[in-house]
Design a protein around this motif. Structure first.
Motif, short mmCIF file in Angstrom:
data_model
loop_
_atom_site.label_atom_id
_atom_site.label_comp_id
_atom_site.label_asym_id
_atom_site.label_seq_id
_atom_site.Cartn_x
_atom_site.Cartn_y
_atom_site.Cartn_z
N CYS A 104 14.37 27.96 47.88
CA CYS A 104 15.05 27.35 49.03
C CYS A 104 14.12 26.38 49.76
O CYS A 104 14.55 25.29 50.17
N LEU A 105 12.85 26.75 49.92
CA LEU A 105 11.90 25.86 50.57
C LEU A 105 11.70 24.58 49.74
O LEU A 105 11.62 23.48 50.29
N GLY A 106 11.62 24.74 48.43
CA GLY A 106 11.47 23.58 47.56
C GLY A 106 12.65 22.64 47.65
O GLY A 106 12.50 21.41 47.71
N SER A 107 13.85 23.21 47.66
CA SER A 107 15.05 22.39 47.79
C SER A 107 15.07 21.65 49.11
O SER A 107 15.44 20.47 49.18
N LEU A 108 14.66 22.33 50.19
CA LEU A 108 14.61 21.70 51.50
C LEU A 108 13.63 20.53 51.51
O LEU A 108 13.94 19.45 52.03
N VAL A 109 12.46 20.73 50.93
CA VAL A 109 11.47 19.66 50.88
C VAL A 109 11.97 18.48 50.04
O VAL A 109 11.83 17.32 50.43
N MET A 189 35.35 18.87 42.22
CA MET A 189 36.06 19.97 42.87
C MET A 189 35.23 20.59 43.98
O MET A 189 35.68 20.71 45.12
N THR A 190 34.01 20.99 43.64
CA THR A 190 33.14 21.65 44.62
C THR A 190 31.79 20.95 44.78
O THR A 190 30.97 21.39 45.58
N GLY A 191 31.56 19.90 44.01
CA GLY A 191 30.23 19.32 43.95
C GLY A 191 29.39 19.95 42.87
O GLY A 191 28.28 19.51 42.60
N ALA A 192 29.93 21.00 42.23
CA ALA A 192 29.26 21.69 41.12
C ALA A 192 27.84 22.07 41.47
O ALA A 192 26.88 21.67 40.83
N SER A 193 27.70 22.90 42.49
CA SER A 193 26.37 23.31 42.91
C SER A 193 25.67 24.11 41.81
O SER A 193 24.61 23.75 41.34
N MET A 194 26.24 25.24 41.44
CA MET A 194 25.66 26.18 40.48
C MET A 194 24.36 26.79 41.00
O MET A 194 23.80 27.67 40.38
N ASN A 195 23.87 26.29 42.14
CA ASN A 195 22.53 26.62 42.60
C ASN A 195 22.52 26.74 44.12
O ASN A 195 22.56 25.73 44.82
N PRO A 196 22.49 27.96 44.67
CA PRO A 196 22.50 28.13 46.13
C PRO A 196 21.37 27.40 46.84
O PRO A 196 21.57 26.87 47.94
N ALA A 197 20.17 27.38 46.26
CA ALA A 197 19.04 26.71 46.89
C ALA A 197 19.28 25.21 47.00
O ALA A 197 18.98 24.59 48.03
N ARG A 198 19.81 24.61 45.94
CA ARG A 198 20.10 23.18 45.95
C ARG A 198 21.09 22.83 47.06
O ARG A 198 20.95 21.84 47.76
N SER A 199 22.11 23.68 47.26
CA SER A 199 23.08 23.45 48.33
C SER A 199 22.47 23.73 49.70
O SER A 199 22.79 23.04 50.67
N PHE A 200 21.61 24.72 49.78
CA PHE A 200 20.97 25.05 51.05
C PHE A 200 20.14 23.89 51.58
O PHE A 200 20.24 23.51 52.76
N GLY A 201 19.31 23.31 50.72
CA GLY A 201 18.44 22.22 51.15
C GLY A 201 19.22 21.02 51.64
O GLY A 201 18.94 20.46 52.71
N SER A 202 20.23 20.60 50.88
CA SER A 202 21.00 19.42 51.27
C SER A 202 21.88 19.70 52.49
O SER A 202 22.09 18.83 53.32
N ALA A 203 22.38 20.94 52.63
CA ALA A 203 23.20 21.29 53.80
C ALA A 203 22.37 21.26 55.07
O ALA A 203 22.83 20.80 56.12
N LEU A 204 21.14 21.77 54.99
CA LEU A 204 20.27 21.78 56.16
C LEU A 204 19.90 20.37 56.58
O LEU A 204 19.91 20.02 57.77
N ILE A 205 19.58 19.52 55.61
CA ILE A 205 19.21 18.14 55.92
C ILE A 205 20.40 17.36 56.46
O ILE A 205 20.26 16.53 57.37
N ALA A 206 21.59 17.63 55.93
CA ALA A 206 22.79 16.93 56.39
C ALA A 206 23.43 17.59 57.61
O ALA A 206 24.37 17.04 58.19
N SER A 207 22.92 18.76 58.00
CA SER A 207 23.48 19.53 59.12
C SER A 207 24.98 19.77 58.94
O SER A 207 25.78 19.61 59.87
N ASP A 208 25.36 20.14 57.74
CA ASP A 208 26.77 20.39 57.42
C ASP A 208 26.85 21.69 56.63
O ASP A 208 26.48 21.74 55.46
N TRP A 209 27.38 22.75 57.28
CA TRP A 209 27.44 24.07 56.67
C TRP A 209 28.87 24.48 56.33
O TRP A 209 29.15 25.66 56.15
#
Length: 270
Positions: A104-109, A189-209
């Motif tokens: 999650c930290l790596g995705s955020l960075v 359909m969903t953005g095809a995350s497949m990866n919670p960390a990848r979604s976490f980082g971009s959601a935090l940066i975009a401030s959209d949860w």
């Protein structure tokens, strides 16, 4: 007591260099995944990017990262993969938790670096943040992400099965292609995350949860289901060392053995 230490993961910390190298590998892999993968979702020229380009970017970056860093940490690069491995007993509890934290930290960075290197007027595009398409409900989105996590872990367990050594050379490519397939099918359909960390980082940066739970619960439950099904129903039988060696015997190997055997007989002749 020994079994408790093994399950909890105390023994993993006896070799400090190994665990820290693995954590660093997972962190760096998620930095690169979020940067390159999410960058493919941003249109810098104003022309819309096709889903094929996004799908192959994510698939190829996973392929190269697993190929490069898989020997260090196992190449999880995804909390869903880590939880799937934990459910099958392939990784200890403490190590798995640390993996998820650094992922999650790596995705955020990675997402933060992408934002810093992207013109400000493009930030409103979300910088690759995953979200449900207008007509997709959260429950439907959960179902889509469930099956995306399911196929990814099913492929990983299949190609990394210790009793299928012939599958290992193509393992990284197969995993990357599973990611690409998931994106080709569901990125609209969903953005095809497949990866919670990848979604976490971009959601935090975009401030959209918005509906963010979909991208954690869906892939993780899909991963656990696939891991348990493969472990208890599809695991390859143990062929034993002799049979595995025979599987890899080639004509060239046989000729070399005959030549060496012939040389030994000549040396023993009076």
């Amino acid at each position: 007591m020994g079994n408790f230490h093994e399950t909890l993961g105390i023994n993993d910390f006896k070799s400090k260099n190994t665990i820290w190298k693995a954590l660093l590998a997972e962190f760096l892999a998620n930095v690169l995944l979020s940067f390159f993968g999410c960058a493919s979702c941003v249109s810098y020229s104003g022309k819309a990017h096709g889903f094929v380009m996004i799908a192959f970017t994510f698939g190829l970056v996973i392929f190269v990262l697993v190929q490069t860093l898989g020997h260090v940490s196992g190449g999880h690069i995804n909390p869903a993969v880590t939880v799937g491995m934990m459910s099958a007993g392939n990784i200890s509890l403490l190590k798995g938790i640390l993996y998820i934290i650094v992922q999650c930290l790596g995705s955020l960075v990675g997402s933060a670096v992408l934002k810093a290197l992207t013109p400000e007027d493009l930030h409103k595009s979300g910088l690759g943040n995953t979200g449900l398409t207008k007509d997709i409900s959260p429950v439907q989105g959960f179902g889509v992400e469930f099956f995306l996590g399911f196929i990814l872990i099913l492929v990983i367990f299949g190609v990394c099965d210790p009793n299928r050594p012939e599958a290992k050379p193509a393992a990284a490519l197969a995993i990357g292609m599973a990611v690409a397939v998931g994106h080709l099918a569901a990125v609209d359909m969903t953005g095809a995350s497949m990866n919670p960390a990848r979604s976490f980082g971009s959601a935090l940066i975009a401030s959209d949860w918005t509906n963010h739970w979909v991208y954690w619960v869906g892939p993780i439950l899909g991963a656990v289901a696939a891991a348990l099904i493969y472990k208890h129903a599809f695991s390859a039988p143990n062929l034993g060392p002799v049979k595995i060696i025979e599987r890899y015997t080639t004509v060239a190997d046989e000729k070399e053995l005959k030549r060496l055997d012939s040389g030994r007989r000549d040396d023993n002749m009076p």
